[in-house]
Design a protein around this motif. Sequence first.
Motif, PDB file in Angstrom:
ATOM      1  N   LEU A 138       0.753  -1.124   0.070  1.00 61.82           N
ATOM      2  CA  LEU A 138       0.114   0.124   0.168  1.00 61.82           C
ATOM      3  C   LEU A 138       0.845   1.271   0.098  1.00 61.82           C
TER       4      LEU A 138
ATOM      5  N   LEU B  87      -1.244   4.418  -1.535  1.00 61.83           N
ATOM      6  CA  LEU B  87      -2.549   4.436  -0.891  1.00 61.83           C
ATOM      7  C   LEU B  87      -2.456   3.814   0.504  1.00 61.83           C
TER       8      LEU B  87
ATOM      9  N   ALA C 159      -6.750   1.826   5.891  1.00 64.26           N
ATOM     10  CA  ALA C 159      -6.747   1.044   4.594  1.00 64.26           C
ATOM     11  C   ALA C 159      -5.932  -0.440   4.887  1.00 64.26           C
TER      12      ALA C 159
ATOM     13  N   LEU D  91      -0.873   5.736 -11.098  1.00 65.50           N
ATOM     14  CA  LEU D  91      -1.490   4.704 -10.122  1.00 65.50           C
ATOM     15  C   LEU D  91      -1.170   3.079 -11.020  1.00 65.50           C
TER      16      LEU D  91
ATOM     17  N   ARG E 286      -7.091  -3.075  -2.750  1.00 61.48           N
ATOM     18  CA  ARG E 286      -7.157  -1.420  -2.301  1.00 61.48           C
ATOM     19  C   ARG E 286      -7.565  -0.625  -3.385  1.00 61.48           C
ATOM     20  N   VAL E 287      -7.342  -0.827  -4.531  1.00 68.28           N
ATOM     21  CA  VAL E 287      -7.882   0.031  -5.596  1.00 68.28           C
ATOM     22  C   VAL E 287      -9.420  -0.263  -5.943  1.00 68.28           C
TER      23      VAL E 287
ATOM     24  N   ILE F 257     -10.823   2.114  -3.182  1.00 74.10           N
ATOM     25  CA  ILE F 257     -10.534   3.493  -3.583  1.00 74.10           C
ATOM     26  C   ILE F 257     -11.367   4.242  -4.545  1.00 74.10           C
TER      27      ILE F 257
END
Length: 130
Positions: free
Chosen positions: A15, A20, A25, A75, A105-106, A109
């Motif tokens: 991360l 991120l 998170a 990203l 994680r994406v 987000i």
Amino acid sequence: MNISEIKRQIIAPTLKEIGLYSDTALNLVTGTGLVESGFRATAQNGGGPALGWFQMEPVTYQDIWENYLRYRPALADAVKGLCNGHAPSLDQIQTNPRFAAAMCRVKYIRSPLPLPQNTAFNLCQYWKKV
């Protein structure tokens, strides 16, 4: 590896590398792996389509690349950088825990909902919604 090692040696550095990271998170992605696979399975029990520790479906994977990362080249490059010189693929979701954690994680987000307060209850509620 135990869960603490996975959290500190795989998820947290991943991360941070893709830019991120937050404690919330980190706990959200770790909790997702615990709920979805217990960090054991890389294919969905019962033969479903979900793959990897975070049980991402191929449709979700494609949507992330086509409708989100495509428009965020920095990203996308950071996530691609986790593939050890290979092209991003569904195989990487199953065989590369760092790539799988980044994709998890994406996925989060992309939600218009902000990350909740960093409590187990709030993270579970967020996981169910998103």
